[in-house]
Scaffold this active site. Sequence first.
Site, PDB file in Angstrom:
ATOM      1  CB  SER A 109      -0.854   0.099   1.268  1.00 26.60           C
ATOM      2  OG  SER A 109      -1.614  -1.028   1.460  1.00 26.60           O
ATOM      3  CG  HIS A 130      -3.292  -1.115  -3.361  1.00 22.97           C
ATOM      4  ND1 HIS A 130      -4.060   0.003  -3.105  1.00 22.97           N
ATOM      5  CD2 HIS A 130      -2.885  -1.570  -2.156  1.00 22.97           C
ATOM      6  CE1 HIS A 130      -4.088   0.217  -1.797  1.00 22.97           C
ATOM      7  NE2 HIS A 130      -3.388  -0.722  -1.203  1.00 22.97           N
ATOM      8  CD  GLU A 142      -5.376   2.441  -5.887  1.00 19.66           C
ATOM      9  OE1 GLU A 142      -5.833   3.585  -5.844  1.00 19.66           O
ATOM     10  OE2 GLU A 142      -4.509   2.043  -5.079  1.00 19.66           O
ATOM     11  CG  ASN A 180      -4.533   4.419   0.790  1.00 24.59           C
ATOM     12  OD1 ASN A 180      -5.643   4.430   1.340  1.00 24.59           O
ATOM     13  ND2 ASN A 180      -3.759   3.346   0.780  1.00 24.59           N
TER      14      ASN A 180
END
Length: 538
Positions: A109, A130, A142, A180
């Site tokens: 991440s 991801h 992702e 994120n």
Amino acid sequence: MEDSVIVVGAGTMGAGIAFVAARGGFPVEIVEPDPSARERGRARIEADALRAGDASAASRIRWLEQIPERSAATIAIEAVPEDLSLKIRILTELERALAPDALLATNTSSLSITELFNGLDRPERAIGLHFFNPPAAMKLVEIVRTASTDDRAIERARAFVERSRKSAVLAADTPGFIVNRVARPFYLQALRALDRGVAPIETIDALARAAGFRMGAFELIDLIGMDVNLAVSESIYERTDQARLIPLELQRAMVAQGRLGRKSGLGFYDYRNGVPERLDLRVDPPGGEPIEDEVVAIIGFGGIADELAELLEQRYAHVQRIENDDLIDELRLDTTMVIDTGDGTSDRGELVASMDSVLGPETVVFVDAYATDTQAAAKRMRHPERLIGYGVLGSFESQRAVEIADSPGASDDALALAQELFEQLGKGVALVADEPGLVLGRIVGSIVNEAVIAVHEDVATADDIDLAMRLGTNYPIGPIAWGREIGGARVARILNRLAQAEGDAFAPHRSLWILDALDEPEEGLEPPEPQGIGGGIF
Ligand code: NAD
């Protein structure tokens, strides 16, 4: 040749990813050296399979205790703990075991994927995959490319994700990838609003829900854990070095005190006696006979003015529309409320001052608090106590509640009338401090800005960013589409005011002005030069 998958690490993510791949029909191997983690992983996969009604998926997964010397898998995904040297070791072992054309992926991440793959022999087939937690339920993956990743690897990753029944977006290897990173201002700006006393925790969360977010920032941080939230914030801030993304002292203090959220019993809310009830700003429009004893005027045309007129005409018997600022002397003498909608981007202080001089002292004047500096406007009025700043971002339809600026000069009667007015229109009301952007302008505006910056920096396309935020964080609408709905110039106006109060770091990116044209470049269309703080085209 049929693809087969090897997953390394059977923790929260590895076990979930193995299940998702097996459900997609791939033969799967999963490597987990720790016997108790293996047991937990098995239980997790069985629970996922049960929930999905696909018991056979678990039987397509073969368990291994270590990475084999030779593996026939065509797709490898590492999901070991977030530790750079451990991951490099695992990836190197995998590279040695796999055939030269196998796809090699990491589920990291927060680490640089480029750095992870730096020492590998074949970085062109290396990629980020991801997944989101929990992998079985979350629709998004992702796909993260580095400068060395080749197109074939991207296409293979995409085919894998799609066969695993997930939606893929493509992101560049940048801190936080899409989700994120673009989600940072949701937390950080809610925290800043709290820190500056704009509104209490419950109100900020309730406003976020009223704007369509599934949860407010504070209840979400409590669910995720403040330690996890802070770690992500710090990692992205350290790697980007962007002042707008700086974590707050409050986050560190809460972690230091062990106030982590649900898992520690106490976070922003108290969970020691169960999950507390949430403040809800929803109201039902009262209905009944139209109200006769108020005379309401709307200034403006199109957009919010039209929407407002339609809503008002359902509840009030006397509604007057003034579509041109030059016609304010047509305002009825018995007008009790004037609602200015403006154009969403201009300061309306001057208009408010001129209305102040023609209206009776009892008339309450409403002005768009996102665009207009209400405190400066109040200073120009003989009767500043009648000025009310209200906040509606894009449309009345998409916002269940309206923010009202609790400016020190406004009278209690005017504030009470404002509350009554919006409740008559079926909107909840939240009284918040009169600060630039109030609560929602600050939060949503900063998310839109972050998304625009990400497009500008080639992190991903506007469409992929919108898809990622809807699927990865359940946003009601993608941030680019949201920005277009609100209007790029309006978001820029809000952020210019925020930046004036809190620093250049929060200033709008210049691409905001051409938000409507993002991804649809028109010849000759150039964004204006950055306007600087305080100056500018507004
Ligand atoms: P976790 O601690 O739950 O699982 C990691 C697993 O790897 C453990 O079972 C551990 O025993 C195993 N492991 C350790 N060393 C190993 C080795 N040498 N070989 C094989 N297995 C080994 O961690 P997690 O939450 O599943 O996270 C894994 C990765 O996924 C991390 O990179 C994390 O950043 C990323 N990620 C996590 C989340 C999340 O919400 N938890 C979301 C997206 C991505």
